[in-house]
Design an enzyme around this catalytic site. Sequence first.
Site, short mmCIF file in Angstrom:
data_model
loop_
_atom_site.label_atom_id
_atom_site.label_comp_id
_atom_site.label_asym_id
_atom_site.label_seq_id
_atom_site.Cartn_x
_atom_site.Cartn_y
_atom_site.Cartn_z
N CYS A 135 3.66 -0.83 1.74
CA CYS A 135 2.78 -1.98 1.96
C CYS A 135 1.48 -1.55 2.62
O CYS A 135 1.44 -1.31 3.84
CB CYS A 135 3.50 -3.02 2.82
SG CYS A 135 2.51 -4.48 3.19
N CYS A 138 0.19 -3.97 5.25
CA CYS A 138 0.89 -3.87 6.55
C CYS A 138 0.43 -2.65 7.34
O CYS A 138 0.20 -2.73 8.55
CB CYS A 138 2.39 -3.76 6.34
SG CYS A 138 3.13 -4.98 5.24
N ASP A 139 0.35 -1.51 6.68
CA ASP A 139 0.26 -0.23 7.40
C ASP A 139 -1.04 0.53 7.20
O ASP A 139 -1.22 1.61 7.79
CB ASP A 139 1.43 0.67 6.96
CG ASP A 139 2.79 0.04 7.24
OD1 ASP A 139 2.88 -0.73 8.21
OD2 ASP A 139 3.74 0.31 6.49
#
Length: 305
Positions: A135, A138-139
Amino acid sequence: MREKYDIVIIGTGPAGYAAGLYGARGALRTLILGKGMAGGQMAYTNQIDNYPGASVGVGGFDLADNMKRQAEYFGAEIRMTGASALDLSGREKIITLGDGTEVSAGSVVLAMGASPRLLGVPGEAALRGHGVSYCATCDGMFFRNKTVAVVGGGDTALEDALLLAKTSQKVYLIHRRDTFRATPLYVELAKQSEKIELVLSDTVDEICGEKSVTGVKLHSGRTLDCHGVFIAVGTVPNSKLVEGVVQCNDKGYVVTDETMKTSVDGVFAAGDIRQKPLRQVITAASDGAVAATSAGKYLLEQHLK
């Protein structure tokens, strides 16, 4: 005699815990069924920065534990037996647990989530959460001014590469074919980006590193030095339990309306298992809240009939 619940929630990710919190807090007798590691994909994330109100840098396991404790505080019961079979045909829903016992419920929330499609190469599992991610949204920020690799050739892979190019020093986009199946505009933007290097007609044979990612070895024999690998080759919904029971799309994701209602009365779905444009902790939790609220309204309507 089967134990009776107002609502049974299948899944212990953010969607399941949020549904459990809203169900129990709404005075519904609530059972949450989990299996394996509680928290779903969230539990594999070392650091979560984009969940509003959570401590900056909170670990996914810790956030999941906080959600669990909150649901239990308001009265939700949690069993880690999973569910092995469902009979959703009648007004009373019958759920067979993993240990063979049965419970009944007036409503059910499906929150089994989805799993990232894996490359299945050495180093992938060991370095998940230590440079291997599924992701970019997300990261991606953890790799500011660093070199990363994205694996895939669809819209998600191209979107991830373009997103990462905004903050990363360099992005390798690795695709097994010489053409992309992604939207042509995304492909053109990637080709125009000075930070994105296309690595075509090649595949990843190994993700390198001991404590964190240091690079990838390609089938061609080439080794790319990088700090992170973002794998974007698709996700697989954990919907096998309800195949042929509720309506799913051609990829297996459960179809719902905006109230999280499925094609079966009294059955709702929340989180990554359902058809949706964004799969994040915050959207899963939001789905869970809506699903439990809708389940409560459904049960009230049934009581008044």
